[in-house]
Design an enzyme around this catalytic site. Sequence first.
Site, PDB file in Angstrom:
ATOM      1  N   ALA A  93       0.842  -1.193   0.000  1.00  0.00           N
ATOM      2  CA  ALA A  93       0.000   0.000   0.000  1.00  0.00           C
ATOM      3  C   ALA A  93       0.877   1.243   0.000  1.00  0.00           C
ATOM      4  CB  ALA A  93      -0.893   0.019   1.244  1.00  0.00           C
ATOM      5  N   GLU A 114       0.794   5.626   1.151  1.00  0.00           N
ATOM      6  CA  GLU A 114       0.065   6.567   2.013  1.00  0.00           C
ATOM      7  C   GLU A 114      -0.241   7.928   1.408  1.00  0.00           C
ATOM      8  OE1 GLU A 114       3.285   5.501   2.582  1.00  0.00           O
ATOM      9  OE2 GLU A 114       4.535   7.155   3.297  1.00  0.00           O
ATOM     10  N   ASN A 115      -0.248   8.091   0.069  1.00  0.00           N
ATOM     11  CA  ASN A 115      -0.537   9.405  -0.536  1.00  0.00           C
ATOM     12  C   ASN A 115      -1.596  10.145   0.284  1.00  0.00           C
ATOM     13  OD1 ASN A 115       0.856   8.296  -2.932  1.00  0.00           O
ATOM     14  ND2 ASN A 115      -1.014   7.088  -3.090  1.00  0.00           N
ATOM     15  N   GLU A 121      -1.308   2.940   6.816  1.00  0.00           N
ATOM     16  CA  GLU A 121      -1.385   4.065   5.870  1.00  0.00           C
ATOM     17  C   GLU A 121      -2.029   5.281   6.511  1.00  0.00           C
ATOM     18  OE1 GLU A 121       0.518   3.590   3.488  1.00  0.00           O
ATOM     19  OE2 GLU A 121       0.605   1.421   3.869  1.00  0.00           O
ATOM     20  N   HIS A 144       0.386   7.126   8.707  1.00  0.00           N
ATOM     21  CA  HIS A 144       1.267   7.960   7.890  1.00  0.00           C
ATOM     22  C   HIS A 144       0.672   9.339   7.615  1.00  0.00           C
ATOM     23  CE1 HIS A 144       4.717   5.659   6.764  1.00  0.00           C
ATOM     24  NE2 HIS A 144       4.065   4.703   6.137  1.00  0.00           N
TER      25      HIS A 144
HETATM   26 ZN   LIG Z   1       4.628   2.869   5.325  1.00  0.00          ZN
END
Ligand SMILES: [Zn+2]
Length: 890
Positions: free
Chosen positions: A267, A269-270, A303, A306
């Site tokens: 995955a 984390e945008n 995520e 983040h």
């Molecule tokens: Zn990460």
Amino acid sequence: MRLPEHIIPAHYDLMIHANLTTLTFGGTTQIEITASEPTSTIILHSHHLQVSKATLRKGGGERQAEEPLRVLENPPQEQIALLASEPLVVGLPYTIVIDYTGNLSESFHGFYKSTYRTKEGEVRVLASTQFEPTAARMAFPCFDEPAFKASFLIKIRREPRHLAISNMPLVKSVIVAEGLIEDHFDVTVKMSTYLVAFIVSDFKSVSKMTKSGVKVSVYAVPDKINQADYALDAAVTLLEFYEDYFNIPYPLPKQDLAAIPDFQSGAMENWGLTTYRESSLLFDAEKSSASSKLGITMTVSHELAHQWFGNLVTMEWWNDLWLNEGFAKFMEFVSVSVTHPELKVEEYFFGKCFDAMEVDALNSSHPVSTPVENPAQIQEMFDEVSYEKGACILNMLRDYLGADAFKSGIVKYLQKYSYKNTKNEDLWNSMASICPTDDTQHMDGFCSRGEHSSSTVHWRREGLDVKTMMNTWTLQKGFPLITITVRGRNVHVKQEYYVKGVADAPETGLLWHVPLTFITSKSDAVQRFLLKTRTDVLILPEEVEWIKFNVGMNGYYIVHYEDDGWDSLTGLLKGTHTAISSNDRASLINNAFQLVSIGKLSIEKALDLTLYLKHETEIMPVFQGLNELIPMYKLMEKREMNEVETQFKAFLIRLLRGLIDKQTWTDEGSVSERMLRSQLLLLACVRKYQPCVQKAEGYFRQWQEAGGNLSLPNDVTLAVFAVGAQTLEGWDFLYSKYQSSLSSTEKNQIEFALCISQNKEKLQWLLDQSFKGDVIKTQEFPDILRAIGRNPVGYPLAWQFLRENWNKLVQKFELGSNSIAYMVTGTTNQFSTRARLEEVKEFFSSLKENGSQLRCVQQTIETIEENIRWMDKNFDKIKAWLQNEQLNLL
Ligand SMILES: [Zn+2]
């Protein structure tokens, strides 16, 4: 490789037009900059983009002057230089405008193409982004370093049949031409380029609101949108948890979670638009496994953590990547243990520390904080040291400071550095002026102890020096071995640097500040002692029968008990193993085998200790036992030592037979009970334990007769498929179900079963097809290669395949990436002969700058050398021990 610091971007205006038919894109990037030094050269990143025009605008508003810029390209550095006719004036606002085109990437990074097949068999195309760490420059020219934070206004042009999503909510859509729509997204907060994201697709979504009014949505391909509900609920709960825990509101109006059909890692984390591999996000209530529920919850939690650790506060440079990843990994456990207590994640945490120690025990390891420069080195930072070791030393610090004190330190850190960048020391400075939980802080900043604190708590008298202590964990590689010698009431402790396979630790001068904890046969109250010197002595109130250090495995160190210390602990396990926690039991198993590797403990004693597993029922000690014992026969498989190998495998089943026989063939119980069942039944079936095989064969027959539409208990599916795949007909049937399945769990289970076939043609076919990517996605290739690399029949094929296709693999998965490391170690690190060692050395050194310098290559060479030494030293002893063990059973 680094950009000069005197041109500072403040804002980007991006327009990107993705053409999913021609698989190309074009765009205009406008960047508002200022210069802090007079210069006429603007250097920024651009990779695989064709720049057609660049201009410079001076001033703002109506009275803008425009000037063309000369463009110079420097492809090896992935940079372009824009040359102005005269130097920029310091402090004045300028805008650079760049028109460019590019091709959608065929890899998994940059602005890349992904495809999926509908239920009806139609192939559809979408385009998505993966920029971390250095691929934003493949989608738009930019100052692609994390410290160049700016705001972004993003516009995406698309066809009416698609939709576009990005970091921020859609503000408006305008028709710019026949069949062409331009979506305008709201301006972002100040953020790093690697967090920008956009997707053009025909995804469907489901949404919910958090208590604080953040709109959370999950996006997926239309056929799988009914698998989005679990992640949606988890995301809402977790986002609410973090807002509360960090005491900082999530700063964006929405959070989208998108499942991308082609995805390299788990995955990303945008900010505001997190992206996932489908198996990391989509949960099918019917077919998904217990471990997949755990995995999805942890990934979403990671995520979302983040969004604060990484997005709001970002490491200044990639050398401190652990500030992002160690924290996010650690927060998975902090958050999920509260939001999803039924998953009991705290039980699994220390497993991460063993994973980290596996590579950190090698000479090729590196400090948590390590200088890096080029993209391959940056990629290599995404490893067990940044993630797992980072998380483990944070956990150790939390155990040392107390949960509340630790939390107030990180909240302070996040508040102070919001929208900024940080270094290691900024974190420790935020932690420096806090008191341990049961102490009180005075106005003058000093801590004083509560009345009932124990006198063994040395550090409280000496004051806290978090920075000095933590520097010993982040600035030097490896971890200490603590040796305990008990003499009456005196406990002598000694620390030394642990290096796998090296009997006498090299005199490195490495010293750690180790927060020791222990319990004894007389007291299960945790005692604490901060060891700062090479040796020290503790005095117990009375003599004890046994002593166990590193309680709950909260510390990042291993322990050796001199004299009869191990015998007492083995006696304890064989008598009443529940006198200590399951984490403590698992850590004893792990430490014992670590000590075998450096000759401090005999293999016979370590094996004797595992015999207590006959009475074990908890998941982590059983898994740890398997983690130690399975690799032993794996080494034998690769040396053709059939007789002992067979005896050893039989021993393993004998050891666990009681527990295997107790398993029901259902989905009952807690997540950990279910995961244990799934793995035990698989092991029993693969090791041909007849009661298991017969039952699995029966299930497989029924399942096949029902055309694969019978719903089997999930926990037994892996075992059933593994048995079914052993016949060619069963294998073909499984593959046909693989193609039509919409469930990631089911696909993964089938994939695993297909890879343990004993038929070489089938295995070769799997390698070829997953590499090609038509009928099996290329994102599956690393797992397939590794599984076949573990298969006693298949490993030569996997090793051959890796060598023959190295260049293409590196193009697709990137030099230095975790996927490449996973493939290198997966195909080679169980070799245990000198001939194979030479092959490995020869191949990788022939790659020169295209792979010979990779850390994973050093890791695997070191591991093979250790395997050879280990086998030479222990094989005969294991053989004798097995015969003895059999006699004892008679
Ligand atoms: Zn990460």
